[in-house]
Write an enzyme that holds these catalytic residues in place. Structure first.
Site, PDB file in Angstrom:
ATOM      1  N   PRO A  74      54.080   7.601  42.362  1.00 57.27           N
ATOM      2  CG  PRO A  74      52.826   6.703  40.615  1.00 57.27           C
ATOM      3  CD  PRO A  74      53.733   7.827  40.956  1.00 57.27           C
ATOM      4  CD  GLU A  92      52.984   7.399  29.532  1.00 57.31           C
ATOM      5  OE1 GLU A  92      52.958   6.242  29.974  1.00 57.31           O
ATOM      6  OE2 GLU A  92      52.025   8.179  29.572  1.00 57.31           O
ATOM      7  NE  ARG A 133      45.829  20.996  59.463  1.00 57.53           N
ATOM      8  CZ  ARG A 133      45.758  20.240  60.545  1.00 57.53           C
ATOM      9  NH1 ARG A 133      46.670  19.307  60.768  1.00 57.53           N
ATOM     10  NH2 ARG A 133      44.795  20.415  61.422  1.00 57.53           N
ATOM     11  CG  ASP A 175      45.283  17.650  63.547  1.00 58.74           C
ATOM     12  OD1 ASP A 175      44.329  18.421  63.676  1.00 58.74           O
ATOM     13  OD2 ASP A 175      46.376  17.963  63.054  1.00 58.74           O
TER      14      ASP A 175
END
Ligand code: ADE
Length: 250
Positions: free
Chosen positions: A88, A116, A154, A169
């Protein structure tokens, strides 16, 4: 393009490689997908991959040595690959990033953490880039790696069928995709716009452009700041404005 995922849960990612467009791309030999179990590189009797943090505190930390050995093994199999760590704290993933990764690399090795955290020296010594899929924290990097592989695969020419193209897209050129319809022509009183049944390609192109602009304006106006409207887009937006004015004046 070679995708390798380093994980403690290879079954999770293996099943992803076996379904849908991804498995079709693998069958067509346009991409490859492999999983490496980090635990296979643990050298002790108990196959340990985590340990307590120096300095104390809760949770366990993924050990360096099995991760390093797993990364070296992946690099041996796919030497020109970039090593990306799912975290993150990384650079936020986007369509732009998908394009950059798809066309800037021969392969990608995804390092998926659990527990963790990961020993800090993995970041500094073994990883080329850290990537996050958004500002939230998951229990591991596997889902993030699959999100990224799916959106990159893709884009590789031939992975999508010839009738499905990534050019229109959402987010390509910072615009959302136009509205789409299929049969029936009328559903609970709501009709498909006439122009889409007209067969006039230029009119359909302009209608789709306007639909894409309207949606971008209503749902994601911030995208216009990233990429200002060009001359044709300005003309269409002005026309829309005039229609709204006359509608309000009625
Ligand atoms: N691992 C845990 N949360 C993550 C996130 N948001 N993005 C990438 N990897 C993660």
């Amino acid at each position: 393009m070679d995708f390798t995922v380093l994980t403690l849960f290879p079954e999770l990612v293996d099943s992803f490689f076996k379904h849908g467009m991804i498995s079709r791309g693998i069958d067509k030999r346009l991409i490859t997908g492999h999983c490496i179990n980090i635990r296979d590189f643990s050298t002790d009797r108990h196959k340990t991959v985590d340990d307590r943090p120096y300095g104390g505190g809760s949770g366990m930390i993924m050990k360096l040595e099995p991760l390093q050995a797993a990364i070296y093994c992946a690099k041996k199999n796919a030497p020109d690959s970039k090593v990306v760590l799912m975290t993150p704290q990384g650079n936020t993933f986007s369509q732009e990033k998908a394009l950059e990764l798809a066309f800037g690399n021969k392969g990608l090795i995804f390092v998926c953490g659990r527990y963790e955290g990961i020993d800090e020296r993995v970041y500094t010594k073994l990883v080329d880039e850290e990537i996050s899929i958004g500002d939230y924290v998951m229990t591991g990097g596997e889902l993030a790696s699959m999100v990224i592989i799916d959106s990159i695969a893709r884009l590789i020419p031939g992975v999508l069928g010839s009738l499905e193209s990534p050019e229109s897209d959402s987010f390509t050129n910072d615009r959302l995709e136009y509205a789409q319809y299929t049969r029936p022509e009328e559903f609970e009183g709501e009709k498909v716009p006439d122009v889409l049944l007209s067969g006039n390609h230029e009119k359909i192109r302009l209608w789709r452009k306007r639909s894409s602009l309207e949606r971008t304006f209503l749902k994601r106006p911030d995208l216009f700041k990233k990429n200002r409207p060009d001359a044709e887009e300005k003309k269409i937006l002005n026309e829309w404005c005039r229609e709204l004015e006359s509608f309000a004046g009625e």
